[in-house]
Design an enzyme around this catalytic site. Structure first.
Site, PDB file in Angstrom:
ATOM      1  N   GLU A   1     -11.534  -7.406  11.651  1.00 45.60           N
ATOM      2  CA  GLU A   1     -10.607  -8.148  12.511  1.00 45.60           C
ATOM      3  C   GLU A   1     -11.394  -8.734  13.676  1.00 45.60           C
ATOM      4  O   GLU A   1     -11.827  -8.003  14.566  1.00 45.60           O
ATOM      5  CB  GLU A   1      -9.491  -7.232  13.051  1.00 45.60           C
ATOM      6  CG  GLU A   1      -8.624  -6.618  11.962  1.00 45.60           C
ATOM      7  CD  GLU A   1      -7.497  -5.754  12.517  1.00 45.60           C
ATOM      8  OE1 GLU A   1      -7.185  -5.881  13.718  1.00 45.60           O
ATOM      9  OE2 GLU A   1      -6.940  -4.953  11.748  1.00 45.60           O
TER      10      GLU A   1
ATOM     11  N   GLU B   1      -7.009   1.468  11.263  1.00 48.21           N
ATOM     12  CA  GLU B   1      -7.558   1.938  12.553  1.00 48.21           C
ATOM     13  C   GLU B   1      -7.231   3.411  12.782  1.00 48.21           C
ATOM     14  O   GLU B   1      -6.598   3.789  13.777  1.00 48.21           O
ATOM     15  CB  GLU B   1      -7.025   1.077  13.706  1.00 48.21           C
ATOM     16  CG  GLU B   1      -7.513  -0.354  13.643  1.00 48.21           C
ATOM     17  CD  GLU B   1      -6.995  -1.217  14.789  1.00 48.21           C
ATOM     18  OE1 GLU B   1      -6.024  -0.815  15.459  1.00 48.21           O
ATOM     19  OE2 GLU B   1      -7.551  -2.301  15.009  1.00 48.21           O
TER      20      GLU B   1
END
Ligand code: ZN
Length: 555
Positions: free
Chosen positions: A305, A144
């Protein structure tokens, strides 16, 4: 081979005796891909140059016996304590000049050459070790990127790199002084070495400097990714590289980062504990993020995710209602995801994310989440297999620009105006009418779209103006709104001609005045009805244009 469903797995958190059970349960669910390893540097390299990949090798082998392949993440979002103790200047610095310390994650400066040397040593060994492993099919760099870095990093290394970036952009200091308008408040620089990262000032900021700083930070993150991706690709050219992106997060341009990826991936937490209110419907917000991620490479993407339980760090979100996880995953597929990985396999019993729940609870016993997700996988697999590679053909495009977002958020005009919120009002209107939309960067081909919505075109260049003119001349319908054509690419206001500057002939009007609607709303008459208007009003004299709506008194 295409993978339909996957999971994010941390075998290093559990006894080895459990791994075979986990792998068998994954296979029974329908999982064929697992992402691992992105936060465990200390385990794989406990001392400098001493690599221990044996346990990760074993976990990969256990999964492979159940027909499950792996994506491995490089662990640069969590450098181990021995690196930080040895080279503390790696720790990032915030806008007040204070170091942020070890004990969480993302405690690293991405420009620091000492840290990059550590990463090169690790990633080179990591990539070489797994280059020939047939069960490792791809890599993810870091985790991320841009997350946790909102006001980082202003350290001496990043300052020096910012100075170099500016030197390459402007050539000489005179050009920078001109483009930053440093005549104001005596901000003139004699040399690039005098320029600081824009740390917290006594009062106010230079908007042109802030715009460059935000663009520099984005470029730095892209460079950090490319630097690792180059090492991985050189050692393991047959593995794919993807990254777990986060919707409309603004620290790094996903258009730029996306160019480095074989395909884009997205992390989706609809019921995330970080949302200010959990009772507000957000289906349109989720859809906009999915459409944006698909638009980056104009092809299907992965969910790396997908929320599979309650999220939480120190506070928790709500528990997903029965069927809600399947609903979220189905929405992802409907907007172009062709692989969905659920985060995480099992709720961890320790650490910051103790309450970031997984498919399995802490005790590892299958419960409702496991049953629901398993049923979802079994029911959806045939459809998802058929949808592989499928793309929508949308006729509406939304021009989304990081530079416009940066400029507006540096100077929001109205305290409640945010570029993203404003852009999403258009998206939501399309969404409610079931009209699909793609998000487009300024250099995209606009011609396939019947309608192009271009909100807040604050910074205008000749190139963009020419493209918008050509689009309209070819028959396209262009939607412009307030604050269009106000400033040049350096965030300096145009000093010639009526507003909206280069776009005045397209609009068919001259803006004579504008009014920031502070603590009041306006009223508009349109087609026999009244509508409220918020935040801003432009007052125009028509030239070639025709008025379809007019302001009434303020309310
Ligand atoms: Zn730094």
């Amino acid at each position: 081979m295409s993978y339909l469903f996957g999971v994010d797995y941390y075998p290093e958190h559990w006894p080895k005796e459990r791994w075979a059970t986990d792998a068998a349960m994954m296979r029974e669910m329908g999982i064929s891909i697992v992402r691992m390893a992105e936060f465990s540097w200390a385990k794989w390299e406990p001392r400098e140059g001493e690599f221990h990949f044996e346990d990760l090798d074993e976990a990969i082998e256990v999964l492979a016996r159940e027909g499950i392949d792996c994506i491995l993440g490089t662990p640069s979002a969590a450098p181990p304590a021995w690196i930080i103790r040895q080279d503390p200047e790696i720790e990032p610095m915030d806008a007040r000049g204070l170091r942020r310390h070890f004990g969480g994650r993302h405690h690293d400066c991405q420009s620091n050459p000492v840290y990059r040397a550590h990463i090169r040593r690790f990633v080179t060994a990591f990539a070489a070790h797994y280059a020939k492993n047939p069960h490792v099919v791809g890599f993810q760099v870091d985790n991320e990127l841009g997350n946790s870095h909102a006001d980082l990093c202003y350290c001496p290394s990043c300052t020096a790199r910012f100075q170099q970036w500016l030197k390459e952009k402007y050539g000489g200091i005179d050009a920078l002084n001109r483009c930053w308008g440093t005549a104001f408040w005596s901000q003139q620089y004699d040399d690039f070495s005098q320029i600081d990262a824009p740390r917290q000032t006594a009062s106010g900021y230079n908007p042109s400097q802030m715009l460059d700083w935000k663009c520099f930070c984005s470029d730095l993150v892209c460079d950090f990714h490319k630097w690792q991706a180059d090492i991985l690709r050189a050692a393991a050219p047959d593995k794919f590289i993807t990254h777990n992106l986060m919707g409309f997060t603004e620290k790094v341009s996903y258009y730029d980062l996306g160019k480095q990826l074989d395909f884009a991936s997205h992390d989706q937490y609809p019921g995330g504990h970080f949302r200010p209110r959990l009772d507000v419907p957000i289906a349109d917000t989720l859809a906009s993020e999915l459409d944006f991620i698909r638009s980056l490479k104009n092809k299907p993407f992965w969910i790396m995710e997908q929320q599979s339980g309650i999220t939480g760090w120190d506070t928790l979100g709500r528990t997903p209602r029965p069927g809600q996880i399947a609903l979220w995953a189905t929405q992802c597929i409907a907007h172009g995801a062709d692989t969905v990985c659920f985060f995480r396999w099992r709720s961890c019993t320790f650490g910051t994310e103790q309450y970031w729940h997984g498919i399995l609870p802490h005790n590892g016993e299958p419960g409702r989440y496991y049953r629901e997700i398993k049923d979802f996988m079994h029911q959806t697999a045939p459809v998802l297999a058929e949808l592989q590679g499928a793309m929508p053909k949308n006729e509406a495009g939304i021009l989304f620009s990081y530079r416009q977002e940066y400029a507006i958020d540096i100077q929001p005009h109205h305290p409640q105006l945010r570029y993203l919120d404003h852009m999403k009002t258009y998206y939501s209107s399309l969404y409610r009418r079931n009209i699909g939309a793609d998000f487009l960067p300024e250099d995209a081909d606009f011609s396939p779209y019947r309608v192009l919505i271009a909100p807040l075109q604050f910074l205008m260049t000749k190139a963009l103006s020419d493209k918008l003119h050509a689009y309209v001349e070819a028959g396209g319908t262009l939607v412009l709104d307030m604050r269009a054509g106000i400033k040049d690419e350096h965030d300096l206001a145009f000093d010639e001609g009526p507003l909206p500057g280069m776009l005045a002939d397209l609009v068919g009007a001259r803006l004579t005045e504008y009014d920031c609607l502070r603590e009041m709303d306006g009223l508009v008459h349109w087609d026999g009805k009244e509508y409220p208007c918020h935040l801003w009003s432009d007052i125009m004299d028509l030239t070639t244009g025709e008025a379809v709506a007019v302001y009434d008194k303020a309310v």
